[in-house]
Design an enzyme around this catalytic site. Structure first.
Site, PDB file in Angstrom:
ATOM      1  N   SER A 176     -36.752   8.439  17.716  1.00  0.00           N
ATOM      2  CA  SER A 176     -35.297   8.347  17.923  1.00  0.00           C
ATOM      3  C   SER A 176     -34.877   8.390  19.391  1.00  0.00           C
ATOM      4  CB  SER A 176     -34.592   9.483  17.187  1.00  0.00           C
ATOM      5  OG  SER A 176     -34.588   9.214  15.824  1.00  0.00           O
TER       6      SER A 176
ATOM      7  N   LYS B   2     -33.146   5.474  20.658  1.00  0.00           N
ATOM      8  CA  LYS B   2     -31.786   5.103  20.221  1.00  0.00           C
ATOM      9  C   LYS B   2     -30.753   5.041  21.358  1.00  0.00           C
ATOM     10  CE  LYS B   2     -32.467   6.834  15.488  1.00  0.00           C
ATOM     11  NZ  LYS B   2     -32.207   7.980  14.583  1.00  0.00           N
TER      12      LYS B   2
ATOM     13  N   TYR C  74     -36.296  -2.367  14.402  1.00  0.00           N
ATOM     14  CA  TYR C  74     -36.037  -0.921  14.489  1.00  0.00           C
ATOM     15  C   TYR C  74     -37.343  -0.131  14.328  1.00  0.00           C
ATOM     16  CZ  TYR C  74     -34.457   3.738  13.163  1.00  0.00           C
ATOM     17  OH  TYR C  74     -34.288   5.099  13.083  1.00  0.00           O
TER      18      TYR C  74
ATOM     19  N   TYR D 241     -28.804  15.635  16.798  1.00  0.00           N
ATOM     20  CA  TYR D 241     -28.408  15.588  15.388  1.00  0.00           C
ATOM     21  C   TYR D 241     -27.494  16.741  15.023  1.00  0.00           C
ATOM     22  CZ  TYR D 241     -32.034  12.172  15.435  1.00  0.00           C
ATOM     23  OH  TYR D 241     -32.780  11.096  15.760  1.00  0.00           O
TER      24      TYR D 241
ATOM     25  N   VAL E 100     -38.729  12.422  16.154  1.00  0.00           N
ATOM     26  CA  VAL E 100     -39.632  13.106  15.230  1.00  0.00           C
ATOM     27  C   VAL E 100     -41.103  12.995  15.648  1.00  0.00           C
ATOM     28  CG1 VAL E 100     -38.137  13.054  13.192  1.00  0.00           C
ATOM     29  CG2 VAL E 100     -39.665  11.127  13.642  1.00  0.00           C
TER      30      VAL E 100
HETATM   31  O1  DON Z   1     -35.800   6.252  11.363  1.00  0.00           O
HETATM   32  C1  DON Z   1     -36.759   7.020  11.343  1.00  0.00           C
HETATM   33  O2  DON Z   1     -37.004   7.636  10.350  1.00  0.00           O
HETATM   34  C2  DON Z   1     -37.644   7.233  12.564  1.00  0.00           C
HETATM   35  N1  DON Z   1     -38.334   6.096  12.932  1.00  0.00           N
HETATM   36  C3  DON Z   1     -36.905   7.818  13.724  1.00  0.00           C
HETATM   37  C4  DON Z   1     -36.300   9.110  13.359  1.00  0.00           C
HETATM   38  C5  DON Z   1     -36.285  10.170  14.383  1.00  0.00           C
HETATM   39  O3  DON Z   1     -36.991  10.243  15.354  1.00  0.00           O
HETATM   40  C6  DON Z   1     -35.350  11.242  14.058  1.00  0.00           C
HETATM   41  N2  DON Z   1     -35.474  12.291  15.004  1.00  0.00           N
HETATM   42  N3  DON Z   1     -35.367  13.380  15.138  1.00  0.00           N
END
Ligand code: DON
Length: 331
Positions: A76, A79, A201, A253, A271
């Site tokens: 993320s 983003k 994405y 978040y 993540v």
């Molecule tokens: O969309 C997803 O599930 C992941 N590729 C990215 C999510 C993410 O890193 C959320 N972070 N804390």
């Protein structure tokens, strides 16, 4: 072509900041709370105890401790960087027609849109991030991945690539994100071809970085969009302002309010275990430790940043941060 790397200012082993970074690394090594993300199966393979801290100053000085060469996926943290690209490509108003800038107070992959406008709450939750990536895909087509990689590589100061195994793992199992893309399609927030935008994405989330790369990207944002190690102009000054505003209000978040209270600088987590924080006009901070809390934020990352902010007086409203020097010149 990436510009030539400018020789960074020499590191001083007795530097106070380096001593603090070493101290925090030693202190938080023993913090083993949290779990490595497993909802993307390939992420579960990351050794849970890896740990790195990296700081890159807008002046070019660097400070590191721990596993700084360990590559991990940006997830993320991509983003805000794609959001900045979209603002530059489409203009702020057009981007805001597709995505709002309001904290959601909900988990990052929540399937919800704002009442009334049916827009995603902000570009840091998956609904908003996928809408932004769809815009980039619409504009750049088959070249879109190359454009994203080029921009992030310029910010990091070296060529970045994607982790094929993580990408395929997320593509195979990303049913929730697939549902989000189709919801956006339903509300006309994605023009066409949800699968192609989703694929982009998944790839952008699978870009491999090190902790030093993230600190350099953060330093680029802190330095008005110019990479302090290479001199490359990477983001426009106006889009950096938009990127940092969103990171400040929505970057962590449903922990964003607590983060603003405890750390007080714009930040973004992923993540994969990375956290990137920006001290405007001064320094980029990054941590890497893959054990996450229930919000999806790195447990060690949060504690290191809280302590760095407190020890170095980084909080935007710290009494030592005396406000606009520009105002000082005209008042
Ligand atoms: O969309 C997803 O599930 C992941 N590729 C990215 C999510 C993410 O890193 C959320 N972070 N804390």
């Amino acid at each position: 072509m990436l510009p030539q790397r400018i020789e960074p200012a020499p590191e001083r082993p007795d530097n106070e900041v380096q001593t603090l970074v070493d101290e925090l690394y030693e202190r938080y090594r023993s913090l083993t709370r949290g779990e490595v993300a497993t909802y993307i199966p390939e992420l579960a393979r990351m050794p849970p105890d890896k740990f790195a801290i990296s700081l890159v100053a807008a002046s070019g000085q660097t400070f590191d401790a721990g596993d700084n060469d360990q590559a991990f996926t940006i997830q993320s943290i991509s983003k805000p960087l794609t959001f900045g690209m979209a603002v530059e490509a489409f203009g702020r108003d057009e981007v805001l027609r597709h995505v709002s800038v309001e904290p959601s107070g909900d988990v990052f992959n929540s399937i919800e849109l704002q009442d009334g406008t049916n827009r995603p709450f902000n570009p840091m939750v998956n609904t908003g991030a996928i809408a932004i990536t769809a815009l980039l895909h619409h504009r750049y087509g088959d070249e879109a991945l190359e454009c994203i990689l080029e921009r992030l590589s310029a910010a990091a100061g070296r060529p970045l690539t994607i982790d094929q195994a993580v990408y395929e793992s997320e593509r195979r199992t990303g049913h929730r994100n697939r549902a989000i893309a189709h919801l956006l399609l339903n509300f006309g927030l994605m023009e066409y071809d949800a699968e192609a935008a989703l694929d982009l994405y998944f790839k952008q989330c699978s870009i491999l970085v090190t902790c030093r790369d993230l600190a350099t990207i953060a330093a680029t944002l802190s330095n008005m969009g110019c990479n302090p190690l290479t001199g490359a102009s990477t983001y426009e000054v106006a889009s950096v302002r938009d990127i940092l505003s969103i990171m400040f209000t929505c970057g962590m978040y449903d922990y964003s309010g607590n983060w603003a209270f405890r750390v007080g600088v714009p930040a973004k987590s992923g993540v994969g275990g990375g956290v990137m924080a920006v001290v405007n006009r001064q320094i980029g901070i990054a941590t890497f430790s893959p054990r996450l809390d229930s919000h999806g934020n790195s447990c060690r990352g949060i504690e290191v940043c809280v302590e760095l902010a407190s020890r170095l007086g980084l909080h935007a409203f710290d009494c030592l941060n005396a406000g606009s020097s520009y105002l000082g010149t005209i008042l």
